[in-house]
Scaffold this motif. Structure first.
Motif, short mmCIF file in Angstrom:
data_model
loop_
_atom_site.label_atom_id
_atom_site.label_comp_id
_atom_site.label_asym_id
_atom_site.label_seq_id
_atom_site.Cartn_x
_atom_site.Cartn_y
_atom_site.Cartn_z
N GLN A 43 1.17 0.90 -7.65
CA GLN A 43 1.65 1.80 -8.69
C GLN A 43 2.19 3.09 -8.08
OE1 GLN A 43 1.64 1.48 -12.26
NE2 GLN A 43 2.87 3.35 -12.12
N VAL A 44 3.36 3.48 -8.55
CA VAL A 44 3.94 4.78 -8.21
C VAL A 44 4.15 5.55 -9.51
CG1 VAL A 44 5.98 5.97 -7.30
CG2 VAL A 44 5.05 3.98 -6.10
N THR A 45 3.58 6.73 -9.59
CA THR A 45 3.71 7.57 -10.78
C THR A 45 4.30 8.91 -10.37
OG1 THR A 45 1.79 6.51 -11.80
CG2 THR A 45 2.51 8.61 -12.71
N VAL A 46 5.43 9.25 -10.98
CA VAL A 46 6.11 10.50 -10.69
C VAL A 46 6.04 11.38 -11.93
CG1 VAL A 46 8.21 11.61 -9.88
CG2 VAL A 46 7.64 9.28 -9.12
N SER A 47 5.45 12.54 -11.78
CA SER A 47 5.28 13.45 -12.92
C SER A 47 6.24 14.63 -12.80
CB SER A 47 3.85 13.93 -13.01
OG SER A 47 3.49 14.60 -11.82
N ARG A 78 5.78 6.92 0.93
CA ARG A 78 6.19 5.79 1.76
C ARG A 78 5.30 4.61 1.43
NH1 ARG A 78 6.60 4.49 8.24
NH2 ARG A 78 4.32 4.35 8.09
N LEU A 79 5.91 3.55 0.99
CA LEU A 79 5.21 2.31 0.71
C LEU A 79 5.26 1.40 1.93
CD1 LEU A 79 6.53 1.50 -2.88
CD2 LEU A 79 4.65 3.02 -2.19
N SER A 80 4.21 0.63 2.11
CA SER A 80 4.16 -0.37 3.17
C SER A 80 3.83 -1.72 2.57
CB SER A 80 3.07 -0.01 4.20
OG SER A 80 3.30 1.25 4.79
N CYS A 81 4.32 -2.75 3.21
CA CYS A 81 4.01 -4.12 2.80
C CYS A 81 3.72 -4.92 4.07
CB CYS A 81 5.16 -4.73 2.03
SG CYS A 81 4.99 -6.49 1.68
N SER A 140 0.85 -1.18 0.00
CA SER A 140 0.00 0.00 0.00
C SER A 140 0.88 1.23 0.00
CB SER A 140 -0.94 0.01 1.20
OG SER A 140 -0.20 0.02 2.40
N GLY A 141 0.27 2.38 -0.26
CA GLY A 141 1.00 3.64 -0.20
C GLY A 141 1.40 4.22 -1.53
N GLY A 142 1.15 3.51 -2.60
CA GLY A 142 1.48 4.06 -3.91
C GLY A 142 0.57 5.21 -4.27
N GLY A 143 0.91 5.88 -5.35
CA GLY A 143 0.10 7.00 -5.80
C GLY A 143 0.85 7.86 -6.78
N SER A 144 0.34 9.06 -6.99
CA SER A 144 0.95 10.00 -7.92
C SER A 144 1.58 11.14 -7.15
CB SER A 144 -0.11 10.53 -8.88
OG SER A 144 -0.64 9.49 -9.68
N VAL A 145 2.76 11.53 -7.58
CA VAL A 145 3.49 12.60 -6.90
C VAL A 145 4.32 13.34 -7.93
CG1 VAL A 145 5.44 11.10 -6.34
CG2 VAL A 145 4.96 13.09 -4.90
N GLN A 146 4.62 14.58 -7.65
CA GLN A 146 5.48 15.34 -8.55
C GLN A 146 6.94 15.03 -8.26
OE1 GLN A 146 4.30 19.53 -8.25
NE2 GLN A 146 3.21 19.26 -10.20
N ALA A 147 7.75 15.22 -9.28
CA ALA A 147 9.20 15.01 -9.11
C ALA A 147 9.72 15.85 -7.95
CB ALA A 147 9.93 15.37 -10.40
N THR A 156 11.16 11.16 -12.27
CA THR A 156 10.17 10.59 -13.19
C THR A 156 10.52 9.14 -13.53
OG1 THR A 156 11.36 11.54 -15.07
CG2 THR A 156 9.52 12.82 -14.16
N GLU A 157 11.82 8.83 -13.55
CA GLU A 157 12.21 7.45 -13.88
C GLU A 157 11.95 6.47 -12.74
OE1 GLU A 157 14.09 10.25 -14.23
OE2 GLU A 157 16.21 9.81 -13.80
#
Length: 114
Positions: free
Chosen positions: A109-113, A19-22, A7-14, A87-88
Motif C-alpha cells: 500500500q502507498v498512501t499519499v496525503s 522506493r518500492l522493492s520487489c 516492500s517499501g510502501g507506506g504513507s507520505v505527504q504529497a 495524492t492520486e
C-alpha cells in the motif's frame, strides 16, 4: 515455486518520495521482463512502469518523469523509485513478472496525503 514479495510502501505527504522493492525467487530473474502496476479503490489495475530483461524502460504519461523502474539481477530485485508523489498516486502497488504477467506479488500500500 515463484514468489514476488513487494516492500517499501507506506504513507507520505504529497511531494515526497518512496522506493518500492520487489524480491523475486523461484525463477531465472534475469530472463524476465518486470513491471509495476497499481490499483486504487474502485479503479482498474494500471501499468505504471515496465523494464525488459535488457533494461529498457517504459512509463505511462501519468508517471513519466516522476517514477523510475530499475532492476538488480544479482539481487533478483526490481525497484520503483517514486518522486514528487501526488495524492492520486495512492494505491496498492504490485510487481509482476513476464511479458504476459505470469506471476504477481501480493501488493504493497502507498498512501499519499495532502
Amino acid at each position: 515455486q515463484v514468489q514476488l514479495v513487494e516492500s517499501g510502501g507506506g504513507s507520505v505527504q504529497a511531494g515526497g518520495s518512496l522506493r518500492l522493492s520487489c524480491a523475486a525467487s523461484g525463477l531465472t530473474f534475469s530472463n524476465y521482463a518486470m513491471a509495476w502496476y497499481r490499483q486504487a479503490p474502485g479503479k482498474q489495475r494500471e501499468l505504471v512502469a515496465h523494464i525488459t530483461s535488457s533494461g529498457s524502460t517504459s512509463y505511462p504519461d501519468s508517471v513519466k518523469g516522476r517514477f523510475t523502474i530499475s532492476r538488480d539481477n544479482a539481487k533478483n530485485t526490481v525497484y520503483l523509485q517514486m518522486n514528487s508523489l501526488l495524492t492520486e498516486d495512492t494505491a496498492v502497488y504490485y510487481c509482476a513478472a513476464g511479458w504476459t504477467r505470469n506471476y504477481w506479488g501480493q501488493g504493497t500500500q502507498v498512501t499519499v496525503s495532502s
